[in-house]
Structures are given as structure tokens and as C-alpha cells.
Design a protein around this motif. Structure first.
Motif, PDB file in Angstrom:
ATOM      1  N   GLY A 372      43.240 126.585 -84.662  1.00  0.00           N
ATOM      2  CA  GLY A 372      44.108 127.085 -83.617  1.00  0.00           C
ATOM      3  C   GLY A 372      43.445 127.356 -82.294  1.00  0.00           C
ATOM      4  O   GLY A 372      44.109 127.853 -81.373  1.00  0.00           O
ATOM      5  N   ASP A 373      42.142 127.055 -82.170  1.00  0.00           N
ATOM      6  CA  ASP A 373      41.515 127.172 -80.859  1.00  0.00           C
ATOM      7  C   ASP A 373      40.706 125.915 -80.562  1.00  0.00           C
ATOM      8  O   ASP A 373      40.404 125.115 -81.446  1.00  0.00           O
ATOM      9  CB  ASP A 373      40.656 128.431 -80.731  1.00  0.00           C
ATOM     10  CG  ASP A 373      39.696 128.623 -81.892  1.00  0.00           C
ATOM     11  OD1 ASP A 373      39.173 127.623 -82.414  1.00  0.00           O
ATOM     12  OD2 ASP A 373      39.463 129.779 -82.282  1.00  0.00           O
ATOM     13  N   LEU A 374      40.353 125.732 -79.296  1.00  0.00           N
ATOM     14  CA  LEU A 374      39.757 124.476 -78.837  1.00  0.00           C
ATOM     15  C   LEU A 374      38.235 124.528 -78.887  1.00  0.00           C
ATOM     16  O   LEU A 374      37.601 125.405 -78.286  1.00  0.00           O
ATOM     17  CB  LEU A 374      40.222 124.169 -77.408  1.00  0.00           C
ATOM     18  CG  LEU A 374      41.711 123.854 -77.254  1.00  0.00           C
ATOM     19  CD1 LEU A 374      42.073 123.685 -75.784  1.00  0.00           C
ATOM     20  CD2 LEU A 374      42.081 122.600 -78.040  1.00  0.00           C
ATOM     21  N   ASP A 375      37.678 123.576 -79.596  1.00  0.00           N
ATOM     22  CA  ASP A 375      36.240 123.407 -79.711  1.00  0.00           C
ATOM     23  C   ASP A 375      35.775 122.354 -78.693  1.00  0.00           C
ATOM     24  O   ASP A 375      36.592 121.762 -77.985  1.00  0.00           O
ATOM     25  CB  ASP A 375      35.902 122.994 -81.136  1.00  0.00           C
ATOM     26  CG  ASP A 375      36.634 123.867 -82.169  1.00  0.00           C
ATOM     27  OD1 ASP A 375      36.343 125.070 -82.231  1.00  0.00           O
ATOM     28  OD2 ASP A 375      37.509 123.333 -82.882  1.00  0.00           O
ATOM     29  N   ILE A 376      34.466 122.092 -78.642  1.00  0.00           N
ATOM     30  CA  ILE A 376      33.918 121.175 -77.643  1.00  0.00           C
ATOM     31  C   ILE A 376      32.937 120.217 -78.303  1.00  0.00           C
ATOM     32  O   ILE A 376      32.052 120.633 -79.055  1.00  0.00           O
ATOM     33  CB  ILE A 376      33.194 121.941 -76.514  1.00  0.00           C
ATOM     34  CG1 ILE A 376      34.163 122.854 -75.768  1.00  0.00           C
ATOM     35  CG2 ILE A 376      32.526 120.968 -75.541  1.00  0.00           C
ATOM     36  CD1 ILE A 376      33.491 123.778 -74.773  1.00  0.00           C
ATOM     37  N   PHE A 377      33.094 118.937 -77.999  1.00  0.00           N
ATOM     38  CA  PHE A 377      32.119 117.919 -78.398  1.00  0.00           C
ATOM     39  C   PHE A 377      31.524 117.291 -77.141  1.00  0.00           C
ATOM     40  O   PHE A 377      32.248 117.046 -76.169  1.00  0.00           O
ATOM     41  CB  PHE A 377      32.776 116.835 -79.260  1.00  0.00           C
ATOM     42  CG  PHE A 377      31.822 115.733 -79.657  1.00  0.00           C
ATOM     43  CD1 PHE A 377      31.059 115.856 -80.804  1.00  0.00           C
ATOM     44  CD2 PHE A 377      31.686 114.586 -78.887  1.00  0.00           C
ATOM     45  CE1 PHE A 377      30.169 114.851 -81.172  1.00  0.00           C
ATOM     46  CE2 PHE A 377      30.811 113.585 -79.246  1.00  0.00           C
ATOM     47  CZ  PHE A 377      30.043 113.710 -80.389  1.00  0.00           C
ATOM     48  N   VAL A 378      30.218 117.019 -77.175  1.00  0.00           N
ATOM     49  CA  VAL A 378      29.549 116.329 -76.076  1.00  0.00           C
ATOM     50  C   VAL A 378      28.625 115.269 -76.659  1.00  0.00           C
ATOM     51  O   VAL A 378      27.819 115.562 -77.557  1.00  0.00           O
ATOM     52  CB  VAL A 378      28.720 117.290 -75.203  1.00  0.00           C
ATOM     53  CG1 VAL A 378      28.106 116.538 -74.025  1.00  0.00           C
ATOM     54  CG2 VAL A 378      29.561 118.448 -74.704  1.00  0.00           C
TER      55      VAL A 378
END
Length: 549
Positions: A372-378
Motif C-alpha cells: 500500500g505504499d510506494l517503493d523505489i527501484f534504481v
């Protein structure tokens, strides 16, 4: 006996949900046979910059297909490039595999490819394809049968500068999609010999041919859609050329919640730009007063409501020694001022120090674990050469950051399997659920190497709902619309974008994880004209198609 069985089932379910979500490299298993570039790298900047990729359902069969941009080969001493590798289109077979249909589809362009973006520019209910190049850009019109026609000249969008990222959006409210094209630097291959001299970049000596500071920036171009299959260059009229920018990627988003699309432009080595839309397609440069005119070397760009306060925040990947940046939108706090303002939360979010030694490229804010929350990929990869092998760029590991739900992030690359992947020179990245199993997968373009398709394993243990919007007008994919999903304990917002990450395009499906919730109390769509539609008491774990009334 029945009670014992039920109790056992609950224990097993609880144990399963505690397992880590991992990503598995399934590139070969999925049938993707692709090589970025060919031959020996010749230490010129256009080789090292590319390339991007895009997920899109080009045949309207309900699954997302894959387009990959390529660089044919290294430059020769006369300034030309070898022909060979072409861009590639892979059709999703619906069973976890893809089939290469490049030749039949007619999209195997062999220009010096940078990026791509999909959008239905002509409003005929299928997705067209725009390519950016070092050289003339290309617009392919979808014929509706998984084939495409090059309509660049007829449409008038064949920008011949060195283009990088691009984005489509309806900026003037006439329902058709306009096009913004980022341009980089003037790079004259006829001056090849003098470009072999060295200059300093981040305090290190590099060939001048690889140092963007040496070259003059090019202005960006904005094409207004005329509604008849053609575009008009309206850059000067709108004032969004991004002068002096060395631009890499642009993104249209409603930062001030007034139902029109503002513009953020990420620049390499120069200050970023942010333009506010007045509602009629006229823009005001608010870069300085926005507090988000980032001065670092920006490559990748994405947006989303990471702190769940109802406004859209920004994340961008940066150069080495210039930590990646997370900008929190202040609209929820001071939206009444009528200004667009952000605050840099890179350090308070615990993201900055993790990225200080990496050079980041393709990226997105997405919910990989459906909590339910936004994660980050780089995806990361250097532009510095190995000392003993100058024909080889230095690879760097990709990184995944989990949102802790308290406005901080944790590096979970190790436990999610990202750290175990072969270390390559990452560039573009695209995101979407290619296997339709309820969690978001990742495709990475690796410079001078095969790509990586990462299948999400276990994200769908938590509940989810995916939303596909269908616009009633020329903007058939509802680019710029907002979707709000409310469950008993959280509210989430997504916008639909055409063009983000790094010279890449994500799926047009809005992917929501809802954790343990089994029902969505309210699902609301706000179309770009301000009208809303609501659904109530929607069961989780399904795909929903909503057509504009």
C-alpha cells in the motif's frame, strides 16, 4: 476437526505472507534474445547514454508487450556508426513468454537509438510509438493489427537534434495528446580527433568526447497536436524550451491539484526546470520558487505520492557523489498559496547516503510488495571507463528501496534478490505486470550487454487491484487522469503517465497494492476535465476497466 483445519490454514497463510518478495531473472526463460550494441565500444558519448524501453499493450489483448531501443554499433573513425543491431518489439504470448515480431511489425529502426514512449496520438484506440535518437526521431502509427507505419514526416515530429527522453500529455485541454521532446547537447562527430583530449568530470580525467560539460546544450521541443494527425512546433509560444538544460527526461504531472498538467524537466549538469500550467496550455517557469530546481546531474525521473498525503512527489536518480533526490510536495501543507513547492527529503528519508557512489538511471515509484505504499527501484551503471580496459564501462549494482510507511526507506536489494544479479551497466528501465499475476515486474536495458527481465515473486501474496482507464475522447488511455483507492486504513493516489523513468515508458495500468484489505471502499477516477466517477465496495485481487462516461 474442522476447527483444527481452519487454524492450520491460518498459520500457513501467516507464514507465507512473512516471506520476502524477491525478483528473479527470467530473460532467457521469457524468450528475450536481445543484445544492446555490437562490436567494441569506441568511447563516444552517444554510445554510453542509451538506451530505454517501454511496456505497452500494442494489440489490445490485455497483456503488455515490450519494445527495446538499441544502438546499432560503435562509431567508426569517419564518424559513422556500424549498422547491425536494431530496435526490437516483443509480443506478449500471455503465458510468461514473448515472441520477437520486430520485422513483421515494421519497427526495427536502426538509428542511434535513445528512448521510446507509447501513446495513442491519433485517438484511434491503439498505441502508437515515438522514438528518440541521436539524429532524426521517428513516429510509428499503429495500424491496429500489430504492424506500424512510419508517419514521421507527415506528422511533423522528426526532431533532428540529439533527443533523449520524451513525454505525451494533453496540456491544453483539447483531449488530444501533445508531445514534449528532451534534447541533450550539440555533438559534432566531425570533430572526433580533438574530442580525444581529456577534461575533468567529477574531478577525474576523462576523454572530452565523454564529458557533456564540453558541449553546448540544445533546447527542447514542444509539439502541439493539431487533431488531424499532425503536430505544430509550439515551443516558443509556450515558453518551455528548457534553455541551457542538457535534458534527459521530462514528466507531466498535476503538482498543484488543479486538474491540468504541469511539467518537470530533469537536466544533466544543469539546473532542472519546473513549469506551471495555467489550464490553457500556457506555462510559467516556477523553477526557482518551487525549491525543486535541482542543480545536480539528473538522469531518471519519476513521480508518485510516496507519503500518502494526496499530492504528487518527485524522485530523480543522480550522478556519482550527487545523491539521488526525493522531493516531497508541499501542496497538502500550503496548497492555499497557489504555489508549486517541494522540499528535499533525500537525507531524512534515508535514501541519500545509500546512493552517493552510484550513477542512477532508470527508476520508478511503485509498490513492489503490494503493502500500500510506494517503493523505489534504481538501475545503476557508470559512465567511467575501466582503467585497464578503456573500451569497457564500469558496472554498478541496481538497488531496491522499501518504503517503511513512515516516510523513510530501507535498502532491501539483498533480501529481494537484486544484489545477487550480475552487475551490469544499467540504463533505461520499464515497469509493469507482464505476466498478469498481480505484482509489478521490471525490465532493464543494460548498455553493451543483454537486458534483464525481473519477474516479481511473491508481491501478490498481499492483496491488490489494477485499474485500466479508457477515455471517451481522443485521449483514449486517460493520460493525466488521477485514480484514488480508499480502503479501511489508507488512501492512495496514482496518475497516468506517458513517459518517465529514463528514456522509457511504463505500463498504462495503474497498479495498487492494498495489503491485507480484501475490499476497496471507494475507487474514484478524476478525469482530466475534472469530472469524477466512483465505484464502491470493490473486491480486491482483480483488474478493473473503467470507461469514461
Amino acid at each position: 476437526m474442522r476447527f483444527f483445519f481452519l487454524t492450520l490454514a491460518i498459520v500457513v497463510l501467516t507464514s507465507t505472507t512473512l516471506q520476502a518478495v524477491t525478483f528473479v531473472d527470467v530473460t532467457n526463460e521469457a524468450g528475450i534474445r536481445f543484445q544492446h550494441s555490437s562490436g567494441t565500444r569506441s568511447s563516444l558519448l552517444p554510445e554510453d547514454m542509451g538506451s530505454g524501453a517501454g511496456f505497452a499493450d500494442i494489440d489490445n489483448d490485455g497483456d503488455i508487450d515490450l519494445y527495446i531501443v538499441n544502438i546499432p554499433g560503435p562509431f567508426t573513425q569517419d564518424g559513422n556508426s556500424h549498422k547491425g543491431n536494431a530496435n526490437a518489439l516483443y509480443l506478449n504470448n500471455g503465458d510468461g513468454t514473448f515472441t520477437d515480431i520486430t520485422r513483421a511489425a515494421g519497427v526495427g529502426h536502426q538509428g542511434f537509438g535513445m528512448g521510446c514512449v507509447f501513446a495513442d496520438y491519433d485517438g484511434d484506440a491503439d498505441l502508437d510509438l515515438y522514438l528518440t535518437n541521436y539524429g532524426e526521431n521517428i513516429l510509428y502509427r499503429n495500424n491496429g493489427n500489430a504492424t506500424f507505419t512510419d508517419v514521421t514526416d507527415a506528422a511533423g515530429v522528426g526532431c533532428e537534434l540529439w533527443s533523449t527522453g520524451a513525454a505525451f500529455a494533453d496540456v491544453d485541454g483539447d483531449t488530444d495528446l501533445d508531445l514534449y521532446v528532451c534534447n541533450y547537447v550539440t555533438y559534432n562527430l566531425e570533430e572526433l580527433e580533438q574530442m580525444k583530449e581529456e577534461s575533468l568530470q567529477s574531478g577525474k580525467p576523462v576523454p572530452s568526447a565523454l564529458n557533456p560539460h564540453v558541449f553546448e546544450p540544445q533546447d527542447n521541443v514542444f509539439y502541439r497536436n493539431d487533431g488531424d494527425g499532425t503536430f505544430t512546433d509550439a515551443t516558443a509560444e509556450t515558453g518551455i524550451a528548457g534553455e541551457g538544460g542538457r535534458s534527459m527526461q521530462a514528466l507531466f504531472s498535476d503538482f498543484d491539484n488543479d486538474n491540468d498538467l504541469d511539467l518537470y524537466v530533469a537536466n544533466d549538469t544543469t539546473t532542472n526546470h519546473i513549469y506551471r500550467n495555467d489550464g490553457s496550455g500556457n506555462f510559467t517557469d516556477v523553477s526557482t520558487e518551487s525549491w525543486a530546481a535541482d542543480f545536480r546531474g539528473s538522469m531518471g525521473l519519476t513521480a508518485g505520492d510516496y507519503d500518502a498525503d494526496g499530492d504528487i512527489d518527485l524522485f530523480m536518480s543522480h550522478w556519482v557523489d550527487e545523491e539521488n533526490a526525493l522531493y516531497r510536495n508541499l501542496f497538502a501543507e500550503d496548497g492555499a498559496t497557489g504555489q508549486i513547492r517541494f522540499v528535499d527529503e533525500s537525507y531524512t528519508s534515508l535514501l541519500a547516503e545509500e546512493s552517493i557512489k552510484q550513477i542512477g538511471w532508470g527508476t520508478t515509484l511503485f509498490d513492489y510488495d503490494n503493502d500500500g505504499d510506494l517503493d523505489i527501484f534504481v538501475t545503476n551503471g557508470s559512465t567511467f571507463q575501466e582503467l585497464k580496459r578503456p573500451e569497457v564501462l564500469i558496472p554498478q549494482p541496481d538497488m531496491l528501496f522499501r518504503n517503511n510507511g513512515d516516510e523513510t526507506f530501507t535498502n532491501v536489494s539483498q533480501e529481494a534478490g537484486i544484489a545477487a544479479l550480475p552487475i551490469r551497466v544499467g540504463r533505461g528501465a520499464a515497469f509493469g505486470d507482464y505476466d498478469n499475476d498481480g505484482d509489478v515486474d521490471i525490465f532493464i536495458v543494460n548498455n553493451h550487454a543483454p537486458p534483464t527481465l525481473l519477474r516479481n515473486e511473491g508481491g501478490n501474496r498481499s492483496n491488490w487491484v489494477y485499474v485500466k482507464l479508457v477515455g471517451a475522447s481522443a485521449n483514449r488511455d486517460a493520460i493525466g487522469a488521477k485514480i484514488q483507492v480508499k480502503t479501511a486504513d489508507q488512501t492512495q493516489v496514482r496518475e497516468i503517465y506517458a513517459g518517465e523513468s529514463y528514456m522509457s515508458a511504463n505500463s498504462f495500468v495503474a497498479e495498487f497494492g492494498v495489503g491485507d484489505a480484501t475490499q476497496i471502499e471507494t475507487l474514484q477516477v478524476t478525469w482530466q476535465n475534472g469530472e469524477t466517477q466512483k465505484l464502491h465496495n470493490v473486491p480486491a485481487n482483480q483488474r478493473i476497466r473503467i470507461t469514461q462516461e
